[in-house]
Design an enzyme around this catalytic site. Structure first.
Site, PDB file in Angstrom:
ATOM      1  N   ARG A  98      43.217  69.779  78.469  1.00  0.00           N
ATOM      2  CA  ARG A  98      42.915  71.202  78.626  1.00  0.00           C
ATOM      3  C   ARG A  98      42.537  71.837  77.293  1.00  0.00           C
ATOM      4  O   ARG A  98      41.597  72.641  77.217  1.00  0.00           O
ATOM      5  CB  ARG A  98      44.115  71.924  79.253  1.00  0.00           C
ATOM      6  CG  ARG A  98      43.987  73.431  79.369  1.00  0.00           C
ATOM      7  CD  ARG A  98      42.672  73.902  79.926  1.00  0.00           C
ATOM      8  NE  ARG A  98      42.260  73.188  81.120  1.00  0.00           N
ATOM      9  CZ  ARG A  98      41.022  73.078  81.549  1.00  0.00           C
ATOM     10  NH1 ARG A  98      40.033  73.614  80.849  1.00  0.00           N
ATOM     11  NH2 ARG A  98      40.742  72.417  82.639  1.00  0.00           N
ATOM     12  N   LYS A 133      32.504  89.356  64.453  1.00  0.00           N
ATOM     13  CA  LYS A 133      33.130  89.602  65.756  1.00  0.00           C
ATOM     14  C   LYS A 133      33.479  88.268  66.409  1.00  0.00           C
ATOM     15  O   LYS A 133      32.916  87.857  67.420  1.00  0.00           O
ATOM     16  CB  LYS A 133      32.203  90.427  66.640  1.00  0.00           C
ATOM     17  CG  LYS A 133      31.957  91.829  66.076  1.00  0.00           C
ATOM     18  CD  LYS A 133      30.960  92.609  66.904  1.00  0.00           C
ATOM     19  CE  LYS A 133      30.716  93.985  66.296  1.00  0.00           C
ATOM     20  NZ  LYS A 133      29.692  94.749  67.048  1.00  0.00           N
ATOM     21  N   LYS A 165      29.056  99.790  55.413  1.00  0.00           N
ATOM     22  CA  LYS A 165      28.613 100.203  56.746  1.00  0.00           C
ATOM     23  C   LYS A 165      28.812 101.709  56.915  1.00  0.00           C
ATOM     24  O   LYS A 165      29.170 102.420  55.977  1.00  0.00           O
ATOM     25  CB  LYS A 165      29.364  99.396  57.804  1.00  0.00           C
ATOM     26  CG  LYS A 165      29.187  97.883  57.620  1.00  0.00           C
ATOM     27  CD  LYS A 165      29.613  97.098  58.828  1.00  0.00           C
ATOM     28  CE  LYS A 165      28.619  97.250  59.949  1.00  0.00           C
ATOM     29  NZ  LYS A 165      28.965  96.409  61.119  1.00  0.00           N
ATOM     30  N   GLU A 199      24.222  99.312  55.367  1.00  0.00           N
ATOM     31  CA  GLU A 199      23.742  99.677  56.700  1.00  0.00           C
ATOM     32  C   GLU A 199      23.219 101.099  56.688  1.00  0.00           C
ATOM     33  O   GLU A 199      23.866 101.998  56.132  1.00  0.00           O
ATOM     34  CB  GLU A 199      24.895  99.554  57.700  1.00  0.00           C
ATOM     35  CG  GLU A 199      24.578 100.044  59.097  1.00  0.00           C
ATOM     36  CD  GLU A 199      25.823 100.101  59.974  1.00  0.00           C
ATOM     37  OE1 GLU A 199      26.200 101.214  60.379  1.00  0.00           O
ATOM     38  OE2 GLU A 199      26.417  99.031  60.224  1.00  0.00           O
ATOM     39  N   ASP A 220      20.454  99.721  61.705  1.00  0.00           N
ATOM     40  CA  ASP A 220      21.397  99.639  62.815  1.00  0.00           C
ATOM     41  C   ASP A 220      20.979 100.532  63.972  1.00  0.00           C
ATOM     42  O   ASP A 220      20.802 101.744  63.806  1.00  0.00           O
ATOM     43  CB  ASP A 220      22.796 100.039  62.330  1.00  0.00           C
ATOM     44  CG  ASP A 220      23.851  99.811  63.393  1.00  0.00           C
ATOM     45  OD1 ASP A 220      23.888  98.709  63.967  1.00  0.00           O
ATOM     46  OD2 ASP A 220      24.637 100.746  63.653  1.00  0.00           O
TER      47      ASP A 220
END
Length: 301
Positions: A98, A133, A165, A199, A220
């Site tokens: 598994r 992410k 950012k 960004e 962005d």
């Protein structure tokens, strides 16, 4: 390439989570000397990633298990193909299966999703990259899977590069700090090998950012028209990265705007696990006095 130093701690933790005191079912149901032969089989088309992770799951459960790979990471395969063969003590093979499947299905799903995006932008010059992410604890494995699919990796961690950012810029604006000057001050504190990416969310920010001396500008959530305009404004003075709501349906149009890099968090946070299975035959050992058991298809649960 993944190393054992990256693979083994992840697999060891997963095995301990799944069988902290052993596999109770195997211990009470399976003869001690039974042997299992299993085939890792594709149930749909895809791109392989994680064959060394599969080997580690079985090796760390019982070194007596032998894994023979028939395909390598990065290989495309069709439904029905056998990707690897596994032979060893039945109890150990079933205990590890598994974890081996969970990891190789996830990694191959990421590799397959990446390959589709890479194929979609072929001929444009744009590169497909991932983001941070990723699943906590699985970043090295998931980013390896992106590379298996033909993509490239963004910065691996917060320690690798400067990437300012929208939230960073909001703090600067609230404090009344000039963006161009902030970038110049950041550059003065860094070594010559460290890149700076900023960004922006509007065309008007591009010139002030370029004046600070950035290496990469991230556009962005720009419209296609604004992406193309942004590329023209930058005019080769920095690498241009497009990000925000990138999908397989939109990525080719984004690439045609002339951007250098397209980053997609969906490659790792939304990739579907690929359908792979272990088709298994168990044979009772000589000390049990039994014969061969039938083939058993092991499905995901």
């Amino acid at each position: 390439m993944l190393t054992r130093a990256q693979i083994d701690p992840v697999v060891t933790a997963a095995l301990a989570e799944d069988a902290p005191w052993g596999d109770l079912t195997g211990e009470v149901f399976l003869p001690l000397h039974a042997t299992a032969t299993a085939r890792l089989t594709a149930r749909e088309d895809g791109v392989l990633a994680g064959i060394d992770v599969v080997s580690a799951a079985f090796r760390l459960t019982d070194p007596a298990i032998e894994v023979t790979a028939h395909r390598a990471d990065g290989d495309r395969f069709a439904a029905g193909e056998v990707l690897a063969a596994v032979t060893g003590p039945a109890r150990a093979v079933l205990q590890a299966e598994r974890i081996a499947l969970n990891l190789v299905q996830r990694m191959s799903g990421i590799a397959t999703a990446t390959r589709r995006m890479v194929d979609a932008v072929e001929g444009t010059g744009a590169r497909i990259t991932d983001t941070r992410k990723t699943t906590p604890g699985l970043r090295a494995l998931e980013r390896h899977a992106v590379r298996c699919g033909g993509g490239v990796n963004h910065r691996f961690s917060l320690s690798d590069a400067v990437m300012a950012k929208d939230n960073h810029l909001a703090v600067l604006a609230q404090q009344g700090v000039d963006l161009t000057e902030a970038i110049r001050r950041a550059r003065a504190q860094l070594g010559h090998t460290t890149r700076i990416e900023v960004e922006v969310d509007g065309l008007e920010q591009i010139e002030p950012v370029l004046a600070g001396g950035v290496d990469i500008i991230m556009l962005d959530n720009f419209s296609l028209a604004d992406l193309a305009a942004g590329v023209r404004l930058v005019a080769g003075r920095a690498i241009v990265e497009a990000s925000g709501t990138v999908t397989l349906e939109t990525v080719a149009e984004i690439a045609r705007t002339g951007v250098d890099v397209i980053s997609s968090g969906a490659l790792t946070h939304s990739a579907r696990h690929l359908d792979l299975g272990l088709d298994m035959t168990v044979t009772a050992g000589p000390e049990s006095g039994g014969g061969a058991a039938g083939a058993v298809a092991v499905a995901s649960d």
